[in-house]
Design an enzyme around this catalytic site. Sequence first.
Site, PDB file in Angstrom:
ATOM      1  N   ASP A 103      40.710  27.936  42.236  1.00 46.79           N
ATOM      2  CA  ASP A 103      40.575  27.377  41.189  1.00 46.79           C
ATOM      3  C   ASP A 103      40.809  25.227  41.528  1.00 46.79           C
ATOM      4  O   ASP A 103      40.583  25.264  40.566  1.00 46.79           O
ATOM      5  CB  ASP A 103      41.916  27.778  39.970  1.00 46.79           C
ATOM      6  CG  ASP A 103      41.542  28.327  39.550  1.00 46.79           C
ATOM      7  OD1 ASP A 103      40.505  28.629  38.858  1.00 46.79           O
ATOM      8  OD2 ASP A 103      42.836  29.299  38.467  1.00 46.79           O
ATOM      9  N   LYS A 133      34.730  37.202  34.514  1.00 40.75           N
ATOM     10  CA  LYS A 133      35.269  36.462  35.833  1.00 40.75           C
ATOM     11  C   LYS A 133      34.983  37.457  36.653  1.00 40.75           C
ATOM     12  O   LYS A 133      34.041  37.880  37.449  1.00 40.75           O
ATOM     13  CB  LYS A 133      36.299  35.980  36.379  1.00 40.75           C
ATOM     14  CG  LYS A 133      36.546  34.621  35.894  1.00 40.75           C
ATOM     15  CD  LYS A 133      38.001  33.970  35.248  1.00 40.75           C
ATOM     16  CE  LYS A 133      38.180  32.695  34.583  1.00 40.75           C
ATOM     17  NZ  LYS A 133      40.013  31.937  34.577  1.00 40.75           N
ATOM     18  N   GLN A 174      45.993  33.682  35.899  1.00 37.99           N
ATOM     19  CA  GLN A 174      45.281  33.557  34.687  1.00 37.99           C
ATOM     20  C   GLN A 174      46.418  32.601  33.872  1.00 37.99           C
ATOM     21  O   GLN A 174      47.528  32.437  33.952  1.00 37.99           O
ATOM     22  CB  GLN A 174      44.638  34.324  34.052  1.00 37.99           C
ATOM     23  CG  GLN A 174      43.670  34.152  32.940  1.00 37.99           C
ATOM     24  CD  GLN A 174      42.911  33.174  32.862  1.00 37.99           C
ATOM     25  OE1 GLN A 174      41.971  33.106  33.686  1.00 37.99           O
ATOM     26  NE2 GLN A 174      42.458  32.259  31.597  1.00 37.99           N
TER      27      GLN A 174
END
Length: 282
Positions: free
Chosen positions: A120, A53, A97
């Site tokens: 997200d 990422k 994460q």
Amino acid sequence: MPAQLINGTALSQQIRADVAIRAAALTARGTRPGLAVILVGEDPASAVYVRNKVKACAEAGFHSVLDKYDASLPEAALLARIRALNADPTIHGILVQMPLPRHINPQRVIETVSDAKDVDGFSVHSAGSLASGLPGFRACTPDGCMKLIESTGVSLQGKHAVVIGRSNTVGKPMALLLLQANATVTVCHSGTPDLGLFTRQADVVVAAVGRRNTLTADMVKPGAIVIDVGMNRDDVGKLCGDVDFAGVSEVAGWITPVPGGVGPMTITMLLVNTLESAERTT
Ligand code: NAP
């Protein structure tokens, strides 16, 4: 006739090239898109995802911040860091994460991220916006699947789509996005007694289970679009999806490979969400 391959790597490259152009234009106007990525603990798979990422951000010309913490980080310290990032004007997206160590409540973490930076798309606000048909961040993996389906040129209008899996991060938002595109949607899960009964009627199947060979050739309607979200390991440790790729390729009209299908699209949609978040601030 074997299915046509839906190439997620190539589609990702196209979208990322456009993202980089828009990011450069925004940066020239004084706002460089910024993503903060937080990793707690030493899970090796998570470390790889996070690295990819951050790398994708650099390639697109974004600013990024990577915070790595020991697995013993107290929840309160993590929440305090998220609040600081919420207030940081150089950061337009915050990604924590998953999975987190067991002493940290993931939902509390997700809800601490500002609605304006939830790139997200996991928060109750983002999920609710999707369910209500309102604008908002869409969860990256299902949004990427929609782009892969769109790339076939096949309209979803009037089609029957079957989603296998009902997680909050993949299956449920996937079903809602397909519904929004006017497909007739069936959602299957571990309590579905005869999965093939449903998938054999589907013009589109999205498999998001986490178990290889969940979808085999005898379960697929000829010509169907098959999107494989699963990420599993086969007997020799090779990455594979939920779909028996060799068998299903002989029946389906379109199919995504693993790797090179959904995976690259997930990070691409994260970049898109972060860019759009930054664009909204100007
Ligand atoms: P999850 O939270 O474990 O959900 C799995 C879903 O599959 C659940 O809804 C479960 O049903 C259902 N299921 C389990 N066994 C089944 C069966 N035999 N028949 C039908 N449904 C069954 O997993 P997830 O987070 O959604 O992820 C799914 C897969 O996608 C995993 O392999 C994950 O690694 C992968 N993934 C890939 C990406 C990517 O970027 N490529 C991103 C996210 C996830 P119940 O609800 O009844 O338990």
